[in-house]
Design a protein around this motif. Structure first.
Motif, mmCIF file in Angstrom:
data_model
loop_
_atom_site.group_PDB
_atom_site.id
_atom_site.type_symbol
_atom_site.label_atom_id
_atom_site.label_comp_id
_atom_site.label_asym_id
_atom_site.label_seq_id
_atom_site.Cartn_x
_atom_site.Cartn_y
_atom_site.Cartn_z
ATOM 1 N N ALA A 25 52.832 37.062 52.830
ATOM 2 C CA ALA A 25 52.980 38.116 53.825
ATOM 3 C C ALA A 25 54.294 38.877 53.614
ATOM 4 C CB ALA A 25 52.925 37.507 55.233
ATOM 5 N N GLY A 26 55.352 38.105 53.257
ATOM 6 C CA GLY A 26 56.630 38.762 52.994
ATOM 7 C C GLY A 26 56.577 39.690 51.805
ATOM 8 N N ARG A 27 55.881 39.250 50.714
ATOM 9 C CA ARG A 27 55.793 40.098 49.521
ATOM 10 C C ARG A 27 54.955 41.350 49.795
ATOM 11 N NH1 ARG A 27 55.151 35.047 46.878
ATOM 12 N NH2 ARG A 27 52.879 35.386 46.716
ATOM 13 N N ILE A 28 53.849 41.139 50.540
ATOM 14 C CA ILE A 28 53.011 42.294 50.854
ATOM 15 C C ILE A 28 53.790 43.297 51.696
ATOM 16 C CG2 ILE A 28 50.967 43.027 52.153
ATOM 17 C CD1 ILE A 28 49.652 40.404 51.286
ATOM 18 N N ALA A 29 54.572 42.753 52.677
ATOM 19 C CA ALA A 29 55.373 43.655 53.525
ATOM 20 C C ALA A 29 56.392 44.418 52.691
ATOM 21 C CB ALA A 29 56.079 42.843 54.620
ATOM 22 N N ALA A 30 56.854 43.798 51.562
ATOM 23 C CA ALA A 30 57.836 44.469 50.691
ATOM 24 C C ALA A 30 57.157 45.357 49.656
ATOM 25 C CB ALA A 30 58.713 43.419 49.995
ATOM 26 N N GLY A 31 55.829 45.403 49.670
ATOM 27 C CA GLY A 31 55.094 46.250 48.754
ATOM 28 C C GLY A 31 54.754 45.599 47.436
ATOM 29 N N ASP A 32 54.990 44.289 47.305
ATOM 30 C CA ASP A 32 54.686 43.570 46.055
ATOM 31 C C ASP A 32 53.275 42.997 46.148
ATOM 32 O OD1 ASP A 32 54.566 42.121 43.758
ATOM 33 O OD2 ASP A 32 56.128 40.675 44.310
ATOM 34 N N LEU A 33 52.340 43.572 45.379
ATOM 35 C CA LEU A 33 50.950 43.089 45.387
ATOM 36 C C LEU A 33 50.570 42.451 44.050
ATOM 37 C CD1 LEU A 33 49.283 46.192 47.107
ATOM 38 C CD2 LEU A 33 50.184 44.118 48.170
ATOM 39 N N SER A 34 51.581 42.094 43.270
ATOM 40 C CA SER A 34 51.295 41.624 41.908
ATOM 41 C C SER A 34 51.027 40.123 41.800
ATOM 42 C CB SER A 34 52.483 41.987 40.986
ATOM 43 O OG SER A 34 53.663 41.317 41.450
ATOM 44 N N ALA A 35 51.611 39.297 42.672
ATOM 45 C CA ALA A 35 51.546 37.837 42.495
ATOM 46 C C ALA A 35 50.441 37.235 43.353
ATOM 47 C CB ALA A 35 52.889 37.209 42.867
ATOM 48 N N ALA A 36 49.668 36.318 42.757
ATOM 49 C CA ALA A 36 48.633 35.568 43.485
ATOM 50 C C ALA A 36 49.228 34.239 43.968
ATOM 51 C CB ALA A 36 47.436 35.300 42.593
ATOM 52 N N PRO A 37 48.869 33.767 45.139
ATOM 53 C CA PRO A 37 49.411 32.501 45.663
ATOM 54 C C PRO A 37 48.885 31.316 44.850
ATOM 55 C CG PRO A 37 47.654 33.272 47.088
ATOM 56 C CD PRO A 37 47.908 34.366 46.083
ATOM 57 N N ALA A 38 49.710 30.258 44.767
ATOM 58 C CA ALA A 38 49.341 29.091 43.960
ATOM 59 C C ALA A 38 48.131 28.370 44.530
ATOM 60 C CB ALA A 38 50.533 28.139 43.861
ATOM 61 N N ARG A 39 47.982 28.390 45.849
ATOM 62 C CA ARG A 39 46.907 27.630 46.495
ATOM 63 C C ARG A 39 45.785 28.539 47.019
ATOM 64 N NH1 ARG A 39 51.756 25.444 47.693
ATOM 65 N NH2 ARG A 39 52.062 23.223 47.260
ATOM 66 N N ALA A 40 45.694 29.739 46.475
ATOM 67 C CA ALA A 40 44.669 30.663 46.952
ATOM 68 C C ALA A 40 43.271 30.199 46.591
ATOM 69 C CB ALA A 40 44.923 32.060 46.380
#
Length: 245
Positions: free
Chosen positions: A219-234
């Motif tokens: 949520a923090g990365r999305i709020a900062a505009g970073d949509l590049s990384a996938a979560p480890a436990r997704a």
């Protein structure tokens, strides 16, 4: 496994543990009750019944002695009646004991007493017959000859009562052992259940908190505009994994 399934497993394990503990406690406590209550329903009544036999046998001997000592026909008639009643009471006491027989040895002791009593009563009949005919010397000689048999009967009754006392002590010891066993089993189940529930709880908590931490980071990365990384436990298939995906 979903979070709901994990929680259901945790609750199910707790319920199974409680049911197992309750069931085993019931079985063990019932065993303790049966062993300790044996003294009340068998040992004590058995000793009381044998005491009645000993009392009636003693009365029979005393009345026979009095029959030989007295030459009064009226007194003899009264004693004859009392002796007859006493023999009936003696037989009844032995008959009542049959319902209290605990094992084969107990039965053997009772049969031995009956055999000795039958032999004694046969001799006692001869004593009373001689006494009624005023053959006092003969009756006294027969009394003396019957003394060892009477002593044998008394000894058998003492040994039989001692057997019941030993049986009561044995049962009491078994009851104490059953109680100790029930305590140890209950403690073992509690410890095992505590370990299992603790491990399940720890695993569930760590899994949930780790996924929530991933969700916060994402949520923090999305709020900062970073949509590049996938979560480890997704890729997990529980509720939070679906949310992360």
């Amino acid at each position: 496994m979903t979070i709901v399934q994990r929680l259901m497993l945790l609750v199910g394990a707790a319920i199974v543990s409680l049911l197992a503990l309750t069931g085993i406690n019931y079985v063990q406590m019932h065993k303790v009750y049966e062993t300790t209550n044996f003294g009340n329903i068998n040992v004590v009544p058995s000793i009381q019944a044998l005491n009645r036999v000993a009392l009636e046998f003693g009365r029979l001997r005393v009345r026979t002695y009095r029959h030989v000592l007295f030459n009064n026909p009226e007194e003899m008639a009264t004693l004859d009646k009392q002796i007859l009643q006493g023999q009936g009471a003696l037989e009844k006491a032995l008959k009542d004991y049959e319902a209290l027989i605990a094992d084969d040895e107990d039965r053997r002791l009772l049969e031995a007493e009956r055999a000795t009593l039958a032999e004694y009563e046969k001799g006692n009949y001869a004593i009373l017959t001689a006494s009624r005919s005023n053959r006092t010397e003969e009756a006294r000689d027969l009394l003396n000859k019957a003394t060892p048999l009477a002593q044998k009967m008394n000894k058998q009754l003492e040994e039989h009562m001692k057997y019941n006392e030993d049986l009561g002590n044995k049962v009491a010891s078994e009851g104490a052992s059953a109680q100790a066993s029930a305590t140890y089993i209950s403690m073992g189940i509690l410890v095992a259940a505590g370990v299992i529930l603790g491990l399940l709880s720890l695993t569930t908590i760590r899994s949930i908190t780790a996924r929530i931490a991933d969700a916060n980071q994402m949520a923090g990365r999305i709020a900062a505009g970073d949509l590049s990384a996938a979560p480890a436990r997704a890729s997990a298939h529980d509720e939070i994994g679906v949310l992360l995906g």
